[in-house]
Design a protein around this motif. Structure first.
Motif, PDB file in Angstrom:
ATOM      1  N   VAL A   1      -3.375  12.470   7.426  1.00  0.00           N
ATOM      2  CA  VAL A   1      -2.576  12.675   6.210  1.00  0.00           C
ATOM      3  C   VAL A   1      -3.555  12.932   5.062  1.00  0.00           C
ATOM      4  O   VAL A   1      -4.005  11.997   4.393  1.00  0.00           O
ATOM      5  CB  VAL A   1      -1.698  11.438   5.909  1.00  0.00           C
ATOM      6  CG1 VAL A   1      -0.811  11.683   4.684  1.00  0.00           C
ATOM      7  CG2 VAL A   1      -0.833  11.080   7.105  1.00  0.00           C
TER       8      VAL A   1
ATOM      9  N   ILE B   1      -0.352   7.653   3.471  1.00  0.00           N
ATOM     10  CA  ILE B   1      -0.003   7.459   4.886  1.00  0.00           C
ATOM     11  C   ILE B   1       1.330   6.729   5.019  1.00  0.00           C
ATOM     12  O   ILE B   1       2.122   7.016   5.912  1.00  0.00           O
ATOM     13  CB  ILE B   1      -1.125   6.715   5.654  1.00  0.00           C
ATOM     14  CG1 ILE B   1      -0.810   6.588   7.148  1.00  0.00           C
ATOM     15  CG2 ILE B   1      -1.367   5.333   5.115  1.00  0.00           C
ATOM     16  CD1 ILE B   1      -1.065   7.790   7.935  1.00  0.00           C
TER      17      ILE B   1
ATOM     18  N   GLY C   1       0.667   4.219  -0.647  1.00  0.00           N
ATOM     19  CA  GLY C   1      -0.046   5.497  -0.700  1.00  0.00           C
ATOM     20  C   GLY C   1       0.468   6.547   0.266  1.00  0.00           C
ATOM     21  O   GLY C   1       1.597   6.486   0.759  1.00  0.00           O
TER      22      GLY C   1
ATOM     23  N   ILE D   1      -5.518  -8.963  -3.123  1.00  0.00           N
ATOM     24  CA  ILE D   1      -4.405  -8.684  -2.211  1.00  0.00           C
ATOM     25  C   ILE D   1      -4.254  -9.774  -1.142  1.00  0.00           C
ATOM     26  O   ILE D   1      -3.142 -10.204  -0.832  1.00  0.00           O
ATOM     27  CB  ILE D   1      -4.534  -7.263  -1.579  1.00  0.00           C
ATOM     28  CG1 ILE D   1      -3.450  -6.979  -0.518  1.00  0.00           C
ATOM     29  CG2 ILE D   1      -5.879  -7.011  -0.951  1.00  0.00           C
ATOM     30  CD1 ILE D   1      -2.092  -6.810  -1.036  1.00  0.00           C
TER      31      ILE D   1
ATOM     32  N   LEU E   1      -1.744  -1.886   9.358  1.00  0.00           N
ATOM     33  CA  LEU E   1      -1.730  -0.527   9.906  1.00  0.00           C
ATOM     34  C   LEU E   1      -2.941   0.232   9.387  1.00  0.00           C
ATOM     35  O   LEU E   1      -2.917   1.453   9.252  1.00  0.00           O
ATOM     36  CB  LEU E   1      -0.419   0.178   9.523  1.00  0.00           C
ATOM     37  CG  LEU E   1       0.835  -0.466  10.139  1.00  0.00           C
ATOM     38  CD1 LEU E   1       2.102   0.116   9.537  1.00  0.00           C
ATOM     39  CD2 LEU E   1       0.856  -0.293  11.656  1.00  0.00           C
TER      40      LEU E   1
ATOM     41  N   THR F   1      -6.606   7.205  -6.639  1.00  0.00           N
ATOM     42  CA  THR F   1      -5.647   7.629  -5.609  1.00  0.00           C
ATOM     43  C   THR F   1      -5.171   9.033  -5.989  1.00  0.00           C
ATOM     44  O   THR F   1      -4.807   9.279  -7.136  1.00  0.00           O
ATOM     45  CB  THR F   1      -4.419   6.695  -5.565  1.00  0.00           C
ATOM     46  OG1 THR F   1      -4.883   5.348  -5.512  1.00  0.00           O
ATOM     47  CG2 THR F   1      -3.535   6.985  -4.366  1.00  0.00           C
TER      48      THR F   1
ATOM     49  N   LYS G   1     -11.499  -1.846   3.066  1.00  0.00           N
ATOM     50  CA  LYS G   1     -12.272  -2.754   2.209  1.00  0.00           C
ATOM     51  C   LYS G   1     -11.406  -3.849   1.584  1.00  0.00           C
ATOM     52  O   LYS G   1     -11.911  -4.890   1.186  1.00  0.00           O
ATOM     53  CB  LYS G   1     -13.012  -1.969   1.128  1.00  0.00           C
ATOM     54  CG  LYS G   1     -12.107  -1.180   0.203  1.00  0.00           C
ATOM     55  CD  LYS G   1     -12.928  -0.302  -0.725  1.00  0.00           C
ATOM     56  CE  LYS G   1     -12.048   0.575  -1.600  1.00  0.00           C
ATOM     57  NZ  LYS G   1     -11.127   1.468  -0.858  1.00  0.00           N
TER      58      LYS G   1
ATOM     59  N   GLY H   1       0.869  -1.189   0.000  1.00  0.00           N
ATOM     60  CA  GLY H   1       0.000   0.000   0.000  1.00  0.00           C
ATOM     61  C   GLY H   1       0.894   1.223   0.000  1.00  0.00           C
ATOM     62  O   GLY H   1       1.154   1.830   1.045  1.00  0.00           O
TER      63      GLY H   1
ATOM     64  N   ASP I   1      -2.793  -0.356  -7.284  1.00  0.00           N
ATOM     65  CA  ASP I   1      -2.801   0.833  -8.133  1.00  0.00           C
ATOM     66  C   ASP I   1      -1.379   1.072  -8.656  1.00  0.00           C
ATOM     67  O   ASP I   1      -0.608   1.850  -8.085  1.00  0.00           O
ATOM     68  CB  ASP I   1      -3.302   2.020  -7.295  1.00  0.00           C
ATOM     69  CG  ASP I   1      -3.574   3.237  -8.154  1.00  0.00           C
ATOM     70  OD1 ASP I   1      -3.153   3.228  -9.321  1.00  0.00           O
ATOM     71  OD2 ASP I   1      -4.193   4.185  -7.650  1.00  0.00           O
TER      72      ASP I   1
ATOM     73  N   ILE J   1       0.623   4.464  -9.186  1.00  0.00           N
ATOM     74  CA  ILE J   1       1.319   5.174  -8.103  1.00  0.00           C
ATOM     75  C   ILE J   1       2.830   5.017  -8.294  1.00  0.00           C
ATOM     76  O   ILE J   1       3.601   5.966  -8.194  1.00  0.00           O
ATOM     77  CB  ILE J   1       0.922   4.601  -6.716  1.00  0.00           C
ATOM     78  CG1 ILE J   1      -0.555   4.823  -6.426  1.00  0.00           C
ATOM     79  CG2 ILE J   1       1.794   5.167  -5.606  1.00  0.00           C
ATOM     80  CD1 ILE J   1      -1.020   4.251  -5.076  1.00  0.00           C
TER      81      ILE J   1
END
Ligand SMILES: NC(=O)C1=CN([C@@H]2O[C@H](COP(=O)(O)OP(=O)(O)OC[C@H]3O[C@@H](n4cnc5c(N)ncnc54)[C@H](O)[C@@H]3O)[C@@H](O)[C@H]2O)C=CC1
Ligand SMILES: O=P(O)(O)OC[C@H]1O[C@](O)(CO)[C@@H](O)[C@@H]1O
Length: 538
Positions: free
Chosen positions: A250, A47, A45, A174, A198, A278, A145, A43, A76, A79
């Motif tokens: 964030v 955070i 992203g 995932i 997390l 995103t 989700k 992930g 994604d 990213i």
């Protein structure tokens, strides 16, 4: 100035612009990480870049660890293409202080990036790292989700169904990917590892465990993997799933911050929105305050993150502290502001905190309705935490956080953010669930929000939510200004245990919520009028 490994070699320019640089050799650390990977994070992203990577940077700066984190993106891929590769995995953290000052720092602790995609060459690389005995942690910020294997009718979602049929070779979901990778680690040598969720919801580690175990059992049933894998997975001295409580606001990157960075001389600071929605940039804007509390269960060891401020403790304490934050002292207030902020056309959370009605509403929900059922977790004081949220964190005028961002996936959050408090009132003999006034008002507000029309009667765009179409279909026959049109339309929503964790009619709140809802739809301006009525505010 370019945010690249070469770009930051011009140390004086960055210092002159007031931007802190890593206190270690980013390339050397990346090389050591390659030899000796210890931490993978799924992930990639905001955070992750704004909080988790900062913790490891702190340890690297202090010389307390020798490796960075490897960012894994499983969903994604844009990213990685747009904000990792062009910037050599560096990111720029911008801390927004309440007095308007910015604190900027280049984060260099992300040592590599990998796509968790069985159809890409990266998959072999990822498998090699996952089977390396040195690996201690795989952590996750993949949104709540992502842990769901089934839809609300109890059926496996399509992607999961296919993964179950096809086995661990080429998974798409995932959770199947994680299961497949842990299985590789088992085959290679049954090495220990901690899988650390997390994400922001109660019992996160347990839910991760439950989902991975479900896929495991399905594959075992089909004879696709060894039965003994289940013994390994369920042995906490081999594979652990610590519970965590994570807290740092964030927000999505803001245009204003981008302009300020360009003013400092930074180039290529563009914000992008990916096809998977995103919103991300080479920089991350965030608040300074943060908390991370983790159950100390790391069978293969861990970096000394306590030196970066992480609180390690036992499971019961994490549970209490997490309940305090997610069910009472922060997230219910956030969701309240999200719903009414959208309806009343606010564009930041901070502006909403200047609205006397909304400030009073979150005070009522926090102090009057939430606090009485909070169990003091010991490591943090609930009343002080709540005060800090209401008086310092939410009102920070420089935090570009929006009600629309927080309104994302509200259907997934209702049970935890409000359902838990309702349940506690039901269970406590000294409290009466029907005395609750403001939580039901927020739930009614959410139903009003789902109509997709703001308080002035104008259409408004609703934030993404996996249940949005279904939810909208229940309110589609209700008309603003026509109380008669409410009929029984809300019943399927308010009685849905998957959404609220309980049937709101069975606990005696359904009709109350319907009545509030009728007041909220009385006509344009009715939302404001209802808030004034119940909160006695101007
Ligand atoms: N942004 C924040 O302030 C905080 C966020 N968190 C947690 O982190 C989560 C992510 O937040 P951000 O990084 O800010 O969001 P983001 O939008 O910047 O990134 C979301 C990440 O989750 C991945 N993702 C989304 N759906 C997925 C799926 N179905 N399967 C696999 N991966 C998926 C995306 O690819 C991306 O890497 C939140 O949902 C929350 O649980 C926790 C504390 C603070
Ligand atoms: O409603 P979400 O998407 O979980 O986001 C809530 C926000 O509050 C927080 O819980 C603060 O820690 C963050 O997760 C995020 O900024």
């Amino acid at each position: 100035m370019l945010l690249t490994r070469d770009g930051i070699k011009d140390i004086d320019r960055w210092r002159h612009a007031g931007i802190k640089l890593p206190n270690y050799d980013v390339e050397k650390i990346a090389e050591k990480t390659k030899q000796n990977p210890t931490w993978l994070h799924f992930g990639a992203g905001n955070i992750f870049r704004g909080f988790i990577a900062l913790l490891q940077q702190d340890l690297l700066d202090k010389g307390l660890t020798e490796t960075g984190i490897i960012a894994i993106e499983s969903y994604d891929y844009e990213i990685i293409e747009k904000v990792y590769i062009p910037y050599d995995n560096l990111s720029l953290l911008v801390i927004m202080h309440a007095d308007g000052t910015l604190e900027t720092e280049v984060i260099g602790s992300i040592s590599d990036k990998i796509l968790a995609d069985p159809w890409s060459q990266d998959w072999t690389k990822l498998k090699n790292i996952f089977t390396n005995p040195s690996l201690q942690i795989a952590s996750f910020t993949i949104t709540e989700k992502a842990y769901n294997l089934k839809d609300f009718s109890g059926e496996y979602i399509k992607e999961v169904k296919e993964d179950i049929q096809k086995g661990p070779e080429k998974p798409r979901n995932i959770i199947s990917k994680i299961t497949s990778l842990v299985y590789e680690r088992y085959l290679k040598g049954k090495y220990p590892i901690a899988l650390v969720s997390l994400d922001n919801f109660s019992g996160n580690g347990e839910r991760l465990f439950g989902s991975v175990k479900t896929i495991t059992e399905e594959w075992i049933k089909k004879g696709m993997i060894e039965e003994k894998f289940l013994d390994y997975l369920t042995n906490p001295s081999k594979v652990s799933f610590p519970l965590t409580m994570i807290d740092k606001i964030v927000p999505r990157p803001s245009e204003e911050v981008k302009k300020k960075l360009e003013g400092l001389g930074l180039e290529k600071m563009d914000i992008i929105k990916t096809n998977k929605n995103t919103v991300i940039a080479p920089f991350v804007n965030a608040e300074k305050i943060h908390y991370l509390v983790i159950e100390d269960k790391f069978p293969n060891g861990r970096p000394p993150l306590e030196e970066a401020g992480v609180i390690f403790t036992d499971k019961e304490t994490v549970e209490k502290v997490e309940r305090m934050k997610v069910t009472t002292c922060l997230n219910p207030l956030h969701t309240t502001l999200a719903i009414f902020g959208c309806l009343l056309n606010y564009s930041t959370i901070a502006e909403e905190m200047e609205d006397p009605c909304l400030k009073k509403l979150v005070e009522k929900i926090g102090y009057d309705e939430g606090l009485p059922v909070v169990v003091h977790p010991g490591v943090l004081d609930p009343k002080e935490f709540l005060r800090e949220v209401i008086e310092i964190r939410f009102p920070n005028p420089y935090m570009p956080d929006t009600p629309q961002r927080i309104a994302t996936d509200t259907s997934q959050k209702m049970a935890i953010r409000f359902g838990e408090t309702i349940k506690s009132y039901e269970q406590r003999e000294d409290l009466n669930v029907t005395d609750l006034k403001y939580i039901p008002l927020v739930i009614a507000g959410w139903c009003r929000y789902l109509m997709g029309v703001d308080d002035e009667g104008r259409p408004m765009t609703l934030s993404p939510d996996p249940l949005l179409e279904d939810l909208k279909s229940h309110v589609s026959n209700i008309k603003l200004g026509d109380i008669e049109s409410v009929k029984d339309n809300l019943r399927p929503v308010l009685s849905n245990k998957h959404i609220f964790g309980l049937n709101l009619y069975e606990v005696g709140l359904g009709e109350k919520i319907e009545n509030y809802f009728k007041e909220l739809i009385a006509g344009p301006g009715a939302v404001r009028k209802t808030l004034r009525k119940y909160l006695e505010c101007e």
